[in-house]
Scaffold this motif. Sequence first.
Motif, PDB file in Angstrom:
ATOM      1  N   UNK A 151      11.827 -13.561 -22.615  1.00  0.00           N
ATOM      2  CA  UNK A 151      11.321 -12.424 -21.857  1.00  0.00           C
ATOM      3  C   UNK A 151      10.739 -12.876 -20.521  1.00  0.00           C
ATOM      4  N   UNK A 152      10.119 -14.079 -20.507  1.00  0.00           N
ATOM      5  CA  UNK A 152       9.631 -14.603 -19.231  1.00  0.00           C
ATOM      6  C   UNK A 152      10.781 -14.860 -18.269  1.00  0.00           C
ATOM      7  N   UNK A 153      11.841 -15.427 -18.817  1.00  0.00           N
ATOM      8  CA  UNK A 153      13.008 -15.733 -17.981  1.00  0.00           C
ATOM      9  C   UNK A 153      13.569 -14.450 -17.377  1.00  0.00           C
ATOM     10  N   UNK A 166       0.095  -4.309 -18.966  1.00  0.00           N
ATOM     11  CA  UNK A 166       0.375  -4.964 -20.237  1.00  0.00           C
ATOM     12  C   UNK A 166       0.761  -6.420 -20.016  1.00  0.00           C
ATOM     13  N   UNK A 167       1.595  -6.668 -18.989  1.00  0.00           N
ATOM     14  CA  UNK A 167       2.007  -8.030 -18.679  1.00  0.00           C
ATOM     15  C   UNK A 167       0.804  -8.858 -18.221  1.00  0.00           C
ATOM     16  N   UNK A 168      -0.048  -8.251 -17.385  1.00  0.00           N
ATOM     17  CA  UNK A 168      -1.231  -8.961 -16.891  1.00  0.00           C
ATOM     18  C   UNK A 168      -2.149  -9.357 -18.036  1.00  0.00           C
ATOM     19  N   UNK A 169      -2.181  -8.538 -19.075  1.00  0.00           N
ATOM     20  CA  UNK A 169      -3.055  -8.829 -20.208  1.00  0.00           C
ATOM     21  C   UNK A 169      -2.415  -9.810 -21.171  1.00  0.00           C
ATOM     22  N   UNK A 170      -1.268 -10.387 -20.785  1.00  0.00           N
ATOM     23  CA  UNK A 170      -0.710 -11.481 -21.558  1.00  0.00           C
ATOM     24  C   UNK A 170       0.384 -11.118 -22.537  1.00  0.00           C
ATOM     25  N   UNK A 171       0.834  -9.852 -22.559  1.00  0.00           N
ATOM     26  CA  UNK A 171       1.921  -9.504 -23.472  1.00  0.00           C
ATOM     27  C   UNK A 171       3.244  -9.960 -22.874  1.00  0.00           C
ATOM     28  N   UNK A 172       4.174 -10.415 -23.717  1.00  0.00           N
ATOM     29  CA  UNK A 172       5.496 -10.735 -23.175  1.00  0.00           C
ATOM     30  C   UNK A 172       6.339  -9.453 -23.142  1.00  0.00           C
ATOM     31  N   UNK A 173       7.547  -9.587 -22.619  1.00  0.00           N
ATOM     32  CA  UNK A 173       8.375  -8.400 -22.399  1.00  0.00           C
ATOM     33  C   UNK A 173       8.643  -7.608 -23.662  1.00  0.00           C
TER      34      UNK A 173
END
Lengths: 271, 303
Positions: free
Chosen positions: B8-10, A170-177
Amino acid sequence: MRSDRESRAPLGLKLAAAGGLLFLHVPILLIFVYAFTTEDRSYQWPPPGLTAKWLSVTWNRPDVWEALGLSVRVAAISTVIAIVLGTLCAAAVSRTRFFGREAVSLLVILPIALPGIITGIALRSAFSLADIPFSFWTIVLGHATFCVVVVYNNAVARFRRTSGSLIEASMDLGADGFQTFRHVVLPNIATALLAGGMLAFALSFDEVIVTTFTAGQQATLPIWMLEELVRPRQRPVTNVVAMVVVLVTFLPILAAYYLTRDGDRIAGAGK
Amino acid sequence: MNFASNLSDALWRRPRLTLALMLAPPLLWLGIIYLGSLFALLAQSFFSIDEFSGLIRYEWTLKTYGELLRPANLDIILRTVSMAAAVTLASALIAFPIAYYAARYARGKWKALFYLGVMLPLWSSYLVKVYAWKLILAKEGILTWLFAKLHLTWLLDAWLALPLIGGNSLSVSYTGTFLVFVYVWLPYMILPTQAALERVPGSMLEASADLGGSPAQTFRHVLLPLALPGIIAGSIFTFSLTLGDYIIPQIIGSSRLFIGQAVYAHQGTAGNIPLAAAFTVVPIVIMGFYLWMAKRKGAFDAL
């Protein structure tokens, strides 16, 4: 011969198992009979006659409604707190390895591993040391503490079966946390949280030992029942309340069972 | 980029910080509210009560623990521990056939039925279960009626006439207390026993039979040793729960106290918090020792 042995149990074992299950269930079934007995002074068996009038008598009792309302409110708030705390803890423990991980899971389990009377008296003496008056919130404080473990157990089991690569994908596909949490993690753990929440609700709804120490003048439904058990005053009303409690607690248990039953077929579990 | 995704990146780049943020709320709650009160309670067991004024004297002393060793208090501890041991043994005996049948013979629908058949009594209301037994054990209740129907009233009377375990009626005897304890904690014994038995491969039992072992020998030398960790895991629950309970012996049983009742009485009417706290240390120490033994037997892998 061998296939016979595999499929059929010895008669003695069958009888012992059936007897054990009967022992577990007959007492609860008896409650249903007693709720309709015409006898109101003793626990006479067999009941001299059957009547449904105690249902309406109980329905019109304000003290029962008050106790029920308090129990539901306490259980609802404790469950919400337990879901938040239990999920956070489960996510941390199952996602990462860190120093003291074992200690954290021990700490979560401790309130239910030690006898309830210890939790109860510890909280009570702490409240009196800190001059906190007994209230609705002191009851919630106690209940939430031992409800965390139920949500935690359910969530940890589900996190273990949910593949970590889903989150990375999911992260690799550009979703944020937050998007990942909302669209990937939450759908995966939702049923486990719901099941844990229901069990926590049932646990809090039924709790009496800790509550006797953390409640002041207020009576939750179990406290109301305990008073009736120690000094029976209205046996028929107690019978009906007991029957209703059995019915009400069965529903969340059955629901929790069906929600977690298919848990093995979670997306990504095969990786 | 908006604020949420920046945040969230942080967090993603600082896993340690994320971990700390996730752990802080549950640890603060349990650490402050639960451990805090637990330590406050334990600390109070080292204070003592002034016998004349009835006030707590805030000086470190072991005097309160000395009081625990008085014959009357030792009696309470001994009574509770023997009850817990008897309840544990009886639960193990009743639980084993149920767990074994469910693990080895029940399939499909029956398996689900067995599971629910244990889960429903486990989760149904504790007080309702105790109440059901008050109905059953009452003098005018179903058990007396059953004995009369079977023309066995003499047997019940003979049992009640026995010293120690007898009494005026079942609901005020140790036998009654024992029955209710076994009933209420039985599911806690069934589940871990069944979990351990599920892991015993059927081929091992067949191998034992092929090598000439009688069913009794197979049970004694193959099945029981493999099931033992599960039974010990279950016994942790039955033992600990019996040690700490104060409601069952209060409602069904004789007037002689159990540890839980002693704690309740000392902290309530007597106001003797130090002695109540010292009493709570007894189950903690016993359970600590018990858990240590269980760990050595590998019971934790069966939980």
